[in-house]
Design an enzyme around this catalytic site. Sequence first.
Site, short mmCIF file in Angstrom:
data_model
loop_
_atom_site.label_atom_id
_atom_site.label_comp_id
_atom_site.label_asym_id
_atom_site.label_seq_id
_atom_site.Cartn_x
_atom_site.Cartn_y
_atom_site.Cartn_z
CD GLU A 98 1.03 -36.15 -24.17
OE1 GLU A 98 1.65 -36.91 -23.42
OE2 GLU A 98 -0.14 -35.82 -24.00
CB CYS A 137 -2.21 -37.51 -31.72
SG CYS A 137 -2.98 -36.36 -30.58
CB CYS A 148 -11.74 -28.63 -20.46
SG CYS A 148 -11.97 -27.60 -21.93
CB CYS A 151 -8.76 -31.66 -20.36
SG CYS A 151 -7.30 -31.60 -21.41
CB CYS A 376 -4.02 -35.86 -25.83
SG CYS A 376 -3.71 -36.64 -27.40
N1 SAH Z 1 -7.89 -28.43 -27.33
C1 SAH Z 1 -8.47 -29.16 -28.38
C2 SAH Z 1 -7.60 -30.30 -28.88
C3 SAH Z 1 -6.92 -31.20 -27.87
S1 SAH Z 1 -7.85 -32.26 -26.79
C4 SAH Z 1 -9.84 -29.66 -28.02
O1 SAH Z 1 -10.19 -29.62 -26.85
O2 SAH Z 1 -10.56 -30.05 -28.92
C5 SAH Z 1 -8.34 -33.65 -27.76
C6 SAH Z 1 -9.67 -34.27 -27.26
O3 SAH Z 1 -9.49 -35.00 -26.01
C7 SAH Z 1 -10.75 -33.23 -26.95
O4 SAH Z 1 -11.98 -33.61 -27.49
C8 SAH Z 1 -10.81 -33.25 -25.45
O5 SAH Z 1 -12.00 -32.73 -24.98
C9 SAH Z 1 -10.58 -34.71 -25.16
N2 SAH Z 1 -10.22 -35.00 -23.75
C10 SAH Z 1 -9.47 -34.27 -22.93
N3 SAH Z 1 -9.36 -34.87 -21.70
C11 SAH Z 1 -10.05 -36.03 -21.80
C12 SAH Z 1 -10.33 -37.09 -20.86
N4 SAH Z 1 -9.86 -37.05 -19.62
N5 SAH Z 1 -11.07 -38.12 -21.30
C13 SAH Z 1 -11.54 -38.17 -22.57
N6 SAH Z 1 -11.33 -37.20 -23.48
C14 SAH Z 1 -10.59 -36.12 -23.09
FE1 SF4 Z 2 -9.98 -28.16 -23.10
FE2 SF4 Z 2 -7.96 -29.86 -22.80
FE3 SF4 Z 2 -8.74 -29.15 -25.26
FE4 SF4 Z 2 -7.50 -27.43 -23.69
S1 SF4 Z 2 -6.63 -29.32 -24.49
S2 SF4 Z 2 -9.33 -27.02 -24.87
S3 SF4 Z 2 -8.27 -27.93 -21.67
S4 SF4 Z 2 -9.92 -30.29 -23.76
#
Ligand code: SAH
Ligand code: SF4
Length: 396
Positions: A98, A137, A148, A151, A376
């Site tokens: 996406e 994005c 994580c 996420c 995302c």
């Molecule tokens: N992998 C990279 C970039 C993509 S995620 C990273 O983690 O930085 C983009 C952002 O969305 C990151 O800061 C991530 O921690 C956050 N994120 C992921 N799941 C989320 C959620 N359920 N609620 C709020 N932020 C979230």
């Molecule tokens: Fe962590 Fe999600 Fe970012 Fe991957 S995309 S590093 S699982 S926050």
Amino acid sequence: MSSQDQNAAQHPVERTPEQWSERLAEWDQPKYRGLQIFRWIHQRGVMDPNEMSDLPKALRAKLIEDGLASPVSIDLIRDAIDGTRKVLVALHDDRKIESVLIPRGSAAQQDIYTQELFEGQDDETPGVATPSVFSQCISTQVGCAMGCGFCASGIAGLKRNLTAAEIVSQVLIGKRELPQNARLAGIVFMGMGEPLHNYGPVAQALRLISHPEGIGLSLKRVTLSTSGLVEGIEKLGRDFGGAVNLAISLHAATDETRTRIMPINKRHPLSELMPALRAYPLPPRRRITIEYTLIEGVNDSHADARALVKLVRGMRVKVNLIPMNRVPDALVLPGSSGGLSGSEPKVVDAFQNELRGAGIDAFVRKRKGDDIAAACGQLALSGEKAKVRRLSVRPA
Ligand code: SAH
Ligand code: SF4
């Protein structure tokens, strides 16, 4: 690998003008055609050789034979009430990723994607929404290996890396899907995936996006978000001299808490990550963005805020506080009955006040397009079966 083998493995959309010229020399074609083809693809977003009207027919046929075609197609577009447009992109193997187009919001509803890109710019009028200016994005992987616990991409796991062609094509089709007279003013690598876990293709995409004969977006307008892959941060700093804005998904200021929600912290604890951030070659007047997703009862206490103040003391940073969006199958921590969820507004305010009281710029952000699941990772994964992961990350 010889340069010819590399060319053969490389999708035509990810060639630079120089690489095009090399390819054309192999076909006994004039070199200048390389720049012509590059401009068709990256300035005009045309990837079908039949539409490249100023090329000889025989060359167009050769380009088709060479595999020049869009590596992606649009599967679905969803518009949110706030003007956010989410594009579900289909890849050649039918996987989905996406990409989200986000209008620059009013000062009152600034969000994490657009705020930092426009901070301090001349064309900014506080409080006035400018729906004709967008940021995008983009995703770098299908799913993510970092795991994580909060996420959606992490819960699904890594399916595969994207190629540079697939990454840059998100921008090319994104530009086509902008409303009339709107312009793309920034790109954030904050979609699915961990960009520094797919470094080579991401670096090539950065070169293509910023190429003056192509999309021509200055790297100052690009932000890359990472969960903290230390070698990648160092390499990005070296390869691009600090031109790319860096956002770090910190989410906790002690190793104990960070390891509970982000497995990457075991490999690169804060004692490694923080020096790498301090060493990033930040240009003058630029700051690193700290992303801090507030999770109820996990990382949102006064003590957590104070630990964060201590951790970033003396660094040029600003902190984006984002109450966690609930995702299906989020991590369940030992001793808790349900999965992770976002902090209450009054807890978010108290956390922000603690940071501000210590002189740190801290903003509460929301993710735009909540009504179309624009956090995302969520739309593309709604079709993929996510594995349920329970108690797989234990406290340190
Ligand atoms: N992998 C990279 C970039 C993509 S995620 C990273 O983690 O930085 C983009 C952002 O969305 C990151 O800061 C991530 O921690 C956050 N994120 C992921 N799941 C989320 C959620 N359920 N609620 C709020 N932020 C979230
Ligand atoms: Fe962590 Fe999600 Fe970012 Fe991957 S995309 S590093 S699982 S926050």
